[in-house]
Design a protein around this motif. Structure first.
Motif, PDB file in Angstrom:
ATOM      1  N   VAL A  35       0.862  -1.182   0.000  1.00 32.27           N
ATOM      2  CA  VAL A  35       0.000   0.000   0.000  1.00 32.27           C
ATOM      3  C   VAL A  35       0.897   1.231   0.000  1.00 32.27           C
ATOM      4  O   VAL A  35       1.789   1.354   0.835  1.00 32.27           O
ATOM      5  N   SER A  36       0.651   2.147  -0.929  1.00 29.13           N
ATOM      6  CA  SER A  36       1.527   3.308  -1.050  1.00 29.13           C
ATOM      7  C   SER A  36       0.908   4.588  -0.507  1.00 29.13           C
ATOM      8  O   SER A  36       1.548   5.619  -0.511  1.00 29.13           O
ATOM      9  N   THR A  37      -0.337   4.532  -0.054  1.00 27.52           N
ATOM     10  CA  THR A  37      -0.966   5.704   0.543  1.00 27.52           C
ATOM     11  C   THR A  37      -1.524   5.329   1.899  1.00 27.52           C
ATOM     12  O   THR A  37      -1.809   4.167   2.171  1.00 27.52           O
ATOM     13  N   GLY A  38      -1.693   6.295   2.759  1.00 27.33           N
ATOM     14  CA  GLY A  38      -2.188   6.034   4.107  1.00 27.33           C
ATOM     15  C   GLY A  38      -3.658   6.396   4.236  1.00 27.33           C
ATOM     16  O   GLY A  38      -4.294   6.852   3.295  1.00 27.33           O
ATOM     17  N   GLY A  39      -4.183   6.192   5.406  1.00 23.33           N
ATOM     18  CA  GLY A  39      -5.564   6.527   5.693  1.00 23.33           C
ATOM     19  C   GLY A  39      -6.061   5.715   6.867  1.00 23.33           C
ATOM     20  O   GLY A  39      -5.409   4.782   7.324  1.00 23.33           O
ATOM     21  N   SER A  40      -7.250   6.057   7.340  1.00 26.32           N
ATOM     22  CA  SER A  40      -7.787   5.365   8.512  1.00 26.32           C
ATOM     23  C   SER A  40      -8.680   4.193   8.129  1.00 26.32           C
ATOM     24  O   SER A  40      -9.061   3.406   8.992  1.00 26.32           O
ATOM     25  N   THR A  41      -9.052   4.091   6.846  1.00 24.86           N
ATOM     26  CA  THR A  41      -9.872   2.965   6.390  1.00 24.86           C
ATOM     27  C   THR A  41      -9.283   2.365   5.125  1.00 24.86           C
ATOM     28  O   THR A  41      -8.474   2.990   4.442  1.00 24.86           O
ATOM     29  N   VAL A  42      -9.706   1.149   4.832  1.00 27.42           N
ATOM     30  CA  VAL A  42      -9.243   0.451   3.632  1.00 27.42           C
ATOM     31  C   VAL A  42     -10.459  -0.172   2.959  1.00 27.42           C
ATOM     32  O   VAL A  42     -11.403  -0.581   3.628  1.00 27.42           O
ATOM     33  N   ARG A  43     -10.442  -0.203   1.637  1.00 27.23           N
ATOM     34  CA  ARG A  43     -11.471  -0.881   0.837  1.00 27.23           C
ATOM     35  C   ARG A  43     -10.753  -1.734  -0.194  1.00 27.23           C
ATOM     36  O   ARG A  43      -9.727  -1.341  -0.728  1.00 27.23           O
ATOM     37  N   ILE A  44     -11.322  -2.886  -0.489  1.00 25.37           N
ATOM     38  CA  ILE A  44     -10.739  -3.816  -1.446  1.00 25.37           C
ATOM     39  C   ILE A  44     -11.711  -3.993  -2.605  1.00 25.37           C
ATOM     40  O   ILE A  44     -12.904  -4.178  -2.397  1.00 25.37           O
ATOM     41  N   ARG A  45     -11.200  -3.934  -3.837  1.00 25.03           N
ATOM     42  CA  ARG A  45     -12.032  -4.169  -5.017  1.00 25.03           C
ATOM     43  C   ARG A  45     -11.792  -5.579  -5.522  1.00 25.03           C
ATOM     44  O   ARG A  45     -10.664  -5.992  -5.736  1.00 25.03           O
ATOM     45  N   LEU A  46     -12.867  -6.332  -5.695  1.00 25.91           N
ATOM     46  CA  LEU A  46     -12.808  -7.711  -6.174  1.00 25.91           C
ATOM     47  C   LEU A  46     -13.544  -7.797  -7.499  1.00 25.91           C
ATOM     48  O   LEU A  46     -14.598  -7.181  -7.656  1.00 25.91           O
ATOM     49  N   SER A  47     -13.004  -8.575  -8.431  1.00 19.70           N
ATOM     50  CA  SER A  47     -13.680  -8.729  -9.707  1.00 19.70           C
ATOM     51  C   SER A  47     -13.676 -10.188 -10.143  1.00 19.70           C
ATOM     52  O   SER A  47     -12.909 -10.999  -9.628  1.00 19.70           O
ATOM     53  N   ASN A  48     -14.528 -10.492 -11.089  1.00 14.16           N
ATOM     54  CA  ASN A  48     -14.605 -11.808 -11.701  1.00 14.16           C
ATOM     55  C   ASN A  48     -14.588 -11.611 -13.218  1.00 14.16           C
ATOM     56  O   ASN A  48     -15.348 -12.211 -13.954  1.00 14.16           O
ATOM     57  N   LYS A  78     -11.573  -7.814   9.598  1.00 12.36           N
ATOM     58  CA  LYS A  78     -12.558  -8.456   8.737  1.00 12.36           C
ATOM     59  C   LYS A  78     -13.090  -7.449   7.730  1.00 12.36           C
ATOM     60  O   LYS A  78     -13.312  -6.286   8.057  1.00 12.36           O
ATOM     61  N   LEU A  79     -13.308  -7.910   6.500  1.00 12.32           N
ATOM     62  CA  LEU A  79     -13.911  -7.085   5.460  1.00 12.32           C
ATOM     63  C   LEU A  79     -15.345  -7.539   5.228  1.00 12.32           C
ATOM     64  O   LEU A  79     -15.650  -8.724   5.342  1.00 12.32           O
ATOM     65  N   THR A  80     -16.220  -6.611   4.901  1.00 14.42           N
ATOM     66  CA  THR A  80     -17.601  -6.926   4.545  1.00 14.42           C
ATOM     67  C   THR A  80     -17.945  -6.234   3.242  1.00 14.42           C
ATOM     68  O   THR A  80     -17.273  -5.295   2.821  1.00 14.42           O
ATOM     69  N   VAL A  87     -19.694 -12.709  -0.411  1.00 21.03           N
ATOM     70  CA  VAL A  87     -20.235 -12.047  -1.589  1.00 21.03           C
ATOM     71  C   VAL A  87     -20.089 -12.988  -2.784  1.00 21.03           C
ATOM     72  O   VAL A  87     -19.162 -13.784  -2.845  1.00 21.03           O
ATOM     73  N   ALA A  88     -21.032 -12.929  -3.697  1.00 20.53           N
ATOM     74  CA  ALA A  88     -20.937 -13.651  -4.969  1.00 20.53           C
ATOM     75  C   ALA A  88     -20.802 -12.601  -6.061  1.00 20.53           C
ATOM     76  O   ALA A  88     -21.571 -11.639  -6.110  1.00 20.53           O
ATOM     77  N   ILE A  89     -19.820 -12.787  -6.929  1.00 23.31           N
ATOM     78  CA  ILE A  89     -19.559 -11.822  -7.993  1.00 23.31           C
ATOM     79  C   ILE A  89     -19.789 -12.517  -9.331  1.00 23.31           C
ATOM     80  O   ILE A  89     -19.133 -13.508  -9.648  1.00 23.31           O
ATOM     81  N   ALA A  90     -20.738 -12.003 -10.089  1.00 25.34           N
ATOM     82  CA  ALA A  90     -21.063 -12.578 -11.395  1.00 25.34           C
ATOM     83  C   ALA A  90     -19.904 -12.374 -12.356  1.00 25.34           C
ATOM     84  O   ALA A  90     -19.156 -11.400 -12.244  1.00 25.34           O
ATOM     85  N   PRO A  91     -19.743 -13.284 -13.331  1.00 22.38           N
ATOM     86  CA  PRO A  91     -18.697 -13.089 -14.336  1.00 22.38           C
ATOM     87  C   PRO A  91     -19.031 -11.874 -15.193  1.00 22.38           C
ATOM     88  O   PRO A  91     -20.078 -11.845 -15.830  1.00 22.38           O
ATOM     89  N   SER A  92     -18.206 -10.872 -15.127  1.00 22.13           N
ATOM     90  CA  SER A  92     -18.414  -9.660 -15.917  1.00 22.13           C
ATOM     91  C   SER A  92     -17.238  -8.733 -15.696  1.00 22.13           C
ATOM     92  O   SER A  92     -16.461  -8.932 -14.774  1.00 22.13           O
ATOM     93  N   PRO A  93     -17.139  -7.684 -16.484  1.00 22.54           N
ATOM     94  CA  PRO A  93     -16.086  -6.702 -16.249  1.00 22.54           C
ATOM     95  C   PRO A  93     -16.337  -5.880 -14.981  1.00 22.54           C
ATOM     96  O   PRO A  93     -15.444  -5.229 -14.493  1.00 22.54           O
ATOM     97  N   SER A  98     -15.457  -3.666  -1.211  1.00 23.20           N
ATOM     98  CA  SER A  98     -15.808  -3.918   0.179  1.00 23.20           C
ATOM     99  C   SER A  98     -16.270  -2.630   0.846  1.00 23.20           C
ATOM    100  O   SER A  98     -15.982  -1.524   0.388  1.00 23.20           O
ATOM    101  N   SER A  99     -16.975  -2.780   1.954  1.00 23.27           N
ATOM    102  CA  SER A  99     -17.326  -1.645   2.793  1.00 23.27           C
ATOM    103  C   SER A  99     -16.038  -1.147   3.445  1.00 23.27           C
ATOM    104  O   SER A  99     -15.089  -1.916   3.606  1.00 23.27           O
TER     105      SER A  99
END
Length: 111
Positions: A35-48, A78-80, A87-93, A98-99
């Motif tokens: 991680v190259s930037t800081g902050g008090s929260t984190v979010r993760i992007r997931l794709s299929n 924990k991430l939500t 979470v279920a991620i449909a096949p798509s772009p 995450s919250s």
């Protein structure tokens, strides 16, 4: 309902075995990212984006990396997604994000 194996993908040239050719099912995966930037929260992007069947994630966490695949005690968060652990991620772009979750402590635990 049985688990379906994730679609196999060709790995990147020059990288070792990573499960991308045979796909994965009923396994835990751990990825270390810098991680190259800081902050008090984190979010993760997931794709299929490359899948052909829904990608089911039952749980996800973030934490400060230690040696190897270990996480420093007390830093796992924990991430939500929309309040749910899975979470279920449909096949798509498209992707799912995450919250916001509290960032792991940034104290250098290696000293």
């Amino acid at each position: 309902m049985g688990h379906r194996r994730a679609a196999a993908r060709r790995g990147q040239r020059g990288l070792g075995a990573n499960g991308s050719r045979q796909g994965v099912a009923d396994q835990s995966l751990r990825q270390v990212v810098r991680v190259s930037t800081g902050g008090s929260t984190v979010r993760i992007r997931l794709s299929n984006a490359y899948g052909t069947t829904p990608l089911r994630i039952t749980a996800a966490t973030v934490g400060r990396p230690a040696d190897g695949a270990q996480v420093w005690p007390g830093t796992s968060r924990k991430l939500t997604t929309d309040g749910s652990r899975g979470v279920a991620i449909a096949p798509s772009p498209a992707s799912r994000t995450s919250s916001p979750s509290a960032s792991p402590p940034t104290t250098d635990h290696r000293t």
